[in-house]
Design a protein around this motif. Structure first.
Motif, PDB file in Angstrom:
ATOM      1  N   VAL A  28     -32.099   7.259  52.190  1.00  0.00           N
ATOM      2  CA  VAL A  28     -32.814   6.053  51.782  1.00  0.00           C
ATOM      3  C   VAL A  28     -32.026   5.312  50.699  1.00  0.00           C
ATOM      4  N   PHE A  29     -31.979   4.011  50.815  1.00  0.00           N
ATOM      5  CA  PHE A  29     -31.349   3.154  49.812  1.00  0.00           C
ATOM      6  C   PHE A  29     -32.429   2.655  48.859  1.00  0.00           C
ATOM      7  N   ILE A  30     -32.282   2.912  47.561  1.00  0.00           N
ATOM      8  CA  ILE A  30     -33.262   2.470  46.570  1.00  0.00           C
ATOM      9  C   ILE A  30     -32.889   1.051  46.164  1.00  0.00           C
ATOM     10  N   GLY A  31     -33.263   0.127  47.022  1.00  0.00           N
ATOM     11  CA  GLY A  31     -32.927  -1.277  46.863  1.00  0.00           C
ATOM     12  C   GLY A  31     -33.468  -2.035  48.055  1.00  0.00           C
ATOM     13  N   MET A  75     -42.780  11.557  47.840  1.00  0.00           N
ATOM     14  CA  MET A  75     -41.786  11.150  46.831  1.00  0.00           C
ATOM     15  C   MET A  75     -40.517  11.989  46.995  1.00  0.00           C
ATOM     16  N   PHE A  76     -39.387  11.387  46.636  1.00  0.00           N
ATOM     17  CA  PHE A  76     -38.110  12.077  46.735  1.00  0.00           C
ATOM     18  C   PHE A  76     -38.060  13.272  45.781  1.00  0.00           C
ATOM     19  N   LYS A  77     -37.322  14.301  46.199  1.00  0.00           N
ATOM     20  CA  LYS A  77     -37.086  15.444  45.326  1.00  0.00           C
ATOM     21  C   LYS A  77     -35.744  15.333  44.612  1.00  0.00           C
ATOM     22  N   LYS A  78     -34.796  14.615  45.244  1.00  0.00           N
ATOM     23  CA  LYS A  78     -33.462  14.505  44.658  1.00  0.00           C
ATOM     24  C   LYS A  78     -32.855  13.160  45.053  1.00  0.00           C
ATOM     25  N   ILE A  79     -32.304  12.448  44.073  1.00  0.00           N
ATOM     26  CA  ILE A  79     -31.623  11.186  44.356  1.00  0.00           C
ATOM     27  C   ILE A  79     -30.217  11.214  43.757  1.00  0.00           C
ATOM     28  N   LEU A  80     -29.339  10.435  44.338  1.00  0.00           N
ATOM     29  CA  LEU A  80     -27.971  10.283  43.833  1.00  0.00           C
ATOM     30  C   LEU A  80     -27.832   8.893  43.217  1.00  0.00           C
ATOM     31  N   ILE A  81     -27.143   8.798  42.084  1.00  0.00           N
ATOM     32  CA  ILE A  81     -26.900   7.502  41.449  1.00  0.00           C
ATOM     33  C   ILE A  81     -25.453   7.118  41.715  1.00  0.00           C
ATOM     34  N   ALA A  82     -25.253   6.073  42.518  1.00  0.00           N
ATOM     35  CA  ALA A  82     -23.913   5.646  42.918  1.00  0.00           C
ATOM     36  C   ALA A  82     -23.347   4.673  41.893  1.00  0.00           C
ATOM     37  N   ILE A  85     -19.554   8.453  48.862  1.00  0.00           N
ATOM     38  CA  ILE A  85     -20.923   8.531  48.343  1.00  0.00           C
ATOM     39  C   ILE A  85     -21.825   9.230  49.359  1.00  0.00           C
ATOM     40  N   ILE A  86     -21.702   8.839  50.603  1.00  0.00           N
ATOM     41  CA  ILE A  86     -22.528   9.451  51.656  1.00  0.00           C
ATOM     42  C   ILE A  86     -22.213  10.935  51.781  1.00  0.00           C
ATOM     43  N   GLU A  87     -20.932  11.261  51.710  1.00  0.00           N
ATOM     44  CA  GLU A  87     -20.517  12.667  51.777  1.00  0.00           C
ATOM     45  C   GLU A  87     -21.136  13.462  50.628  1.00  0.00           C
ATOM     46  N   ALA A  88     -21.195  12.862  49.440  1.00  0.00           N
ATOM     47  CA  ALA A  88     -21.799  13.524  48.284  1.00  0.00           C
ATOM     48  C   ALA A  88     -23.295  13.751  48.501  1.00  0.00           C
ATOM     49  N   CYS A  89     -23.959  12.784  49.127  1.00  0.00           N
ATOM     50  CA  CYS A  89     -25.390  12.941  49.433  1.00  0.00           C
ATOM     51  C   CYS A  89     -25.621  14.110  50.378  1.00  0.00           C
ATOM     52  N   LEU A  90     -24.825  14.160  51.432  1.00  0.00           N
ATOM     53  CA  LEU A  90     -24.982  15.230  52.422  1.00  0.00           C
ATOM     54  C   LEU A  90     -24.672  16.590  51.811  1.00  0.00           C
ATOM     55  N   LYS A  91     -23.683  16.618  50.934  1.00  0.00           N
ATOM     56  CA  LYS A  91     -23.280  17.873  50.300  1.00  0.00           C
ATOM     57  C   LYS A  91     -24.359  18.412  49.368  1.00  0.00           C
ATOM     58  N   THR A  92     -25.041  17.510  48.635  1.00  0.00           N
ATOM     59  CA  THR A  92     -26.009  17.934  47.621  1.00  0.00           C
ATOM     60  C   THR A  92     -27.458  17.901  48.106  1.00  0.00           C
ATOM     61  N   GLY A  93     -27.689  17.297  49.267  1.00  0.00           N
ATOM     62  CA  GLY A  93     -29.053  17.182  49.759  1.00  0.00           C
ATOM     63  C   GLY A  93     -29.834  16.050  49.125  1.00  0.00           C
ATOM     64  N   ALA A  94     -29.148  15.071  48.562  1.00  0.00           N
ATOM     65  CA  ALA A  94     -29.832  13.914  47.979  1.00  0.00           C
ATOM     66  C   ALA A  94     -30.490  13.103  49.088  1.00  0.00           C
ATOM     67  N   GLU A  95     -31.761  12.776  48.907  1.00  0.00           N
ATOM     68  CA  GLU A  95     -32.516  12.062  49.940  1.00  0.00           C
ATOM     69  C   GLU A  95     -32.388  10.547  49.819  1.00  0.00           C
TER      70      GLU A  95
END
Length: 671
Positions: free
Chosen positions: A101-104, A1-8, A66-76
């Motif tokens: 990963v795209f949650i969709g 399971m993911f440890k961290k996700i980003l909500i776009a 959005i992708i840059e934010a994921c890489l910066k924060t470690g969102a999986e």
């Protein structure tokens, strides 16, 4: 399971995803524009990343950011919510390249179903019943007219990349077709960055019914019943419910199985919605597939007990569905009202500004009734012109449809919003509408039942009795408090008299206090009007409370209270009235007071809402016929055409394209 996700995404859907992620022990990352710096979803998330200026095209629609934010924060992984990037196949593809990963659903499913033109072609090939129409791109207004004549009016002009009622127009003739084509293209370009439109037959007296599907990456797909979304205004859903009062079990199964077959054909692997248009005889046609979570998903969650966001996250993480079709049971009934920042008394035009007061009804279950409020604002939040005008989604669940509707009406009565205009008076009134309560619905319901727009609901005899009872109870409490003040501040002797007259707008209702006491909680026996029997009123209300809550004749009642000079504006079941509790002598004098006439604004075109002037269609000195376009004003991504209400001559034009106007700003003056 993911440890961290980003909500776009932003607003209530971002908050909704964060709640489930917390429940699952997953950390969250929010993204925000300048306008959302202090937004609730930013505060709720564990981390937040700034994207850019307020316009979505410069912030929430920038997938690289959005992708840059994921890489910066470690969102999986990324949950897209709905709108924005949720149905763009390029987005999950770009995420995959970076190992996110795209949650969709997978890009192939989005490409096949996300584009309305391509989805209809695909559905035809899969032998799914579709609405007759032209599936190619319309190249010009003349082309739109040509196609519409071949199909036969009325037609629906729709944005290919659209959703949420944006870029949609119904045309009944050539003139409306030409205008609808232009407006749809403009709205589609502004909302989705894609101005392609298509044309299809408009089914007369249709119902909008959608099937919720859920698939995984292992070939499993189930349907979770249906939602009825026929109560729409300008093709935008206003009230949804689950299940539908139209369907029987056989039709539900047929629609569900067809939806599952379509989803399996594209290897669908997330939550999605297959939308159908149905006639009153339960014949149904595929309309489109929304390859994302729907705004109205809470009603499905309440009748099935399934958390759709949790299922989306688990599927994205590669887990197989643990739900089988035989596990899906529909329990009770759920009704959802979309609370919009709009003025129902001005043809539902957008309203922006600060939420001076925002106090929704208490969430949770009380006996068989459940109240849920999905929102992304708090008291003090700003409603911006840059985004969708939805403030909240109020959802109630009960054992039956009528019980869910009654619970919805009670919750709406107890919902406090001040500082902006909102559609709660309309929603509350609609809950009492006989046709709605009987389930005789169509997508033309609002247009048919409110042909001249929504006006203040007039209090009937029952409502007047309730308002009169509450008003007297409030006046007794107020005067009892004054009696406790120092001698020089007390009211005149005899203030707590037993005979009163309650003025409700222009009507006068006599009320007698038979017995009772004035301390809190108050309890009074009142004879109202010509009633033969007294009614008992009980309440803990104190001056300053914005909601009067209590019991009148044993029935629980909630009434909105806004003080005005010598009285209050009381709101109940869609009724909004100025109410004053007077002594009989004062009431007689009050009847002699002259009424103040409102100012005459007929010589001016006033901006009906805060917005941006797109075009001015006339010049000074021009003679204009009734119905001709004077100007176009844009607000919250919707273009509003302002037309002449009568034949007139333009004396002066006070605004120009590009001007940002406040409500009631003068656009032009007439001779």
């Amino acid at each position: 399971m993911f440890k961290k996700i980003l909500i776009a995404n932003r607003g209530e859907i971002a908050c909704r995803v964060i709640k489930t992620a917390r429940k699952m022990g997953i950390q969250t990352v929010a993204v925000y524009s300048d306008a959302d710096r202090d937004a609730v979803h930013v505060e709720m998330a564990d981390e937040a990343v700034h994207l850019g200026p307020p316009p979505a095209a410069q912030s929430y629609l920038l997938q690289d950011k959005i992708i840059e934010a994921c890489l910066k924060t470690g969102a999986e992984a990324v949950h897209p919510g709905y709108g924005f990037l949720s149905e763009r196949a390029a987005f999950p593809a770009a995420l995959k390249e970076k190992g996110i990963v795209f949650i969709g659903p997978n890009p192939r499913a989005i490409e096949a179903m996300g584009d309305k033109i391509e989805s209809k072609k695909f559905a035809n090939a899969a032998k799914v019943s579709t609405v007759p129409g032209f599936l190619g791109v319309i190249e010009s207004a003349d082309h739109a007219v040509e196609i519409s004549r071949e199909i036969g009016y009325p037609v629906m002009i729709k944005a290919s990349a659209g959703g949420g009622g944006k870029g949609m127009r119904i045309a009944w003739n050539d003139a409306e077709c030409r205008e609808g084509y232009t407006l749809s293209k403009n709205e589609a370009a502004a909302s989705f960055g894609d101005d392609r439109v298509f044309v299809e037959k408009f089914i007369v007296d249709p119902r909008h019914i959608e099937i919720q599907v859920l698939g995984d990456k292992h070939g499993n797909v189930v349907y979770l019943g249906e939602r009825e979304c026929s109560i729409q205004r300008r093709n935008q859903k206003v009230i949804e419910e689950a299940p539908s009062p139209l369907l029987d079990e056989a039709t539900r199964r047929a629609m569900g199985e067809q939806a599952v077959a379509l989803a399996k054909a594209v290897d669908y692997d997330s939550a999605g919605t297959v939308e159908f248009v149905a006639d009153q005889n339960r014949n149904f046609y595929f309309l489109e597939m929304n390859t994302r979570l729907q705004v109205e998903h809470p009603v499905t969650e309440l009748i099935t007990g399934i958390d759709l966001v949790e299922q989306m996250i688990r599927v994205a993480a590669g887990e197989p569905l643990e739900i089988r079709q035989t596990d899906v049971k529909l329990s009770g009934w759920a009704v959802e009202s979309r609370i919009y920042a709009e003025d129902p008394f001005r043809n539902f035009l957008p309203s922006i500004g600060r939420l001076v007061r925002y106090r929704p009804p208490e969430e949770g279950s009380d006996g068989a009734i459940t109240v849920r409020n999905d929102t992304g604002v708090v008291e003090g939040s700003e409603i911006s012109m840059f985004y969708d005008p939805m403030i909240a989604k109020l959802v109630t669940h009960g054992p039956s449809r009528i019980e869910a509707i009654e619970a919805q009406a009670d919750a709406l009565d107890a919902f406090v919003i001040d500082g902006i205009q909102h559609n709660i008076p309309f929603l509350t009134s609609l809950m009492q509408h006989e046709r709605w309560r009987e389930g005789r619905l169509s997508t033309g319901f609002i247009r048919e039942e409110y042909p001249d727009g929504f006006a203040v609901t007039q209090a009937d005899a029952a409502a007047k009795r309730i308002l009169a009872a509450a008003s007297v109870a409030m006046e007794v409490i107020r005067r009892d408090r004054l009696e406790a003040l120092p001698n020089r501040l007390r009211p005149s002797a005899g203030a707590l008299r037993s005979d009163w007259v309650v003025k409700i707008d222009k009507d006068y209702v006599p009320v007698s206090i038979e017995e009772g006491f004035a301390s809190v909680p108050i309890e009074l026996d009142l004879t109202i009007g010509d009633a033969s029997e007294p009614v008992t009123v009980v309440s803990r209300w104190v001056p300053g409370d914005l909601i009067w809550e209590g019991e009148i004749g044993g029935e629980a009642v909630a009434i909105q209270v806004r003080p005005v000079a010598n009285g209050a504006i009381l709101g109940y079941r869609g009724v909004s009235a100025v109410v004053k509790t007077l002594t009989p002598k004062v009431a007689e004098l009050d009847k002699l007071m002259p009424e103040k006439a409102p100012p005459d604004t007929s010589r001016f075109l006033l901006c009906p809402m805060p917005g941006l002037v797109v075009t001015i269609e006339v010049v000074e000195g021009q003679e204009v016929k009734a119905g001709e376009t004077l100007a176009v004003v844009e607000a919250m991504k919707m273009q509003n055409v302002l037309r002449a209400e009568r034949d007139l001559t333009v004396k002066a034009v006070k605004a120009k394209p590009g001007d940002s106007l406040a409500v009631d700003a003068v656009i032009m003056e007439f001779a």
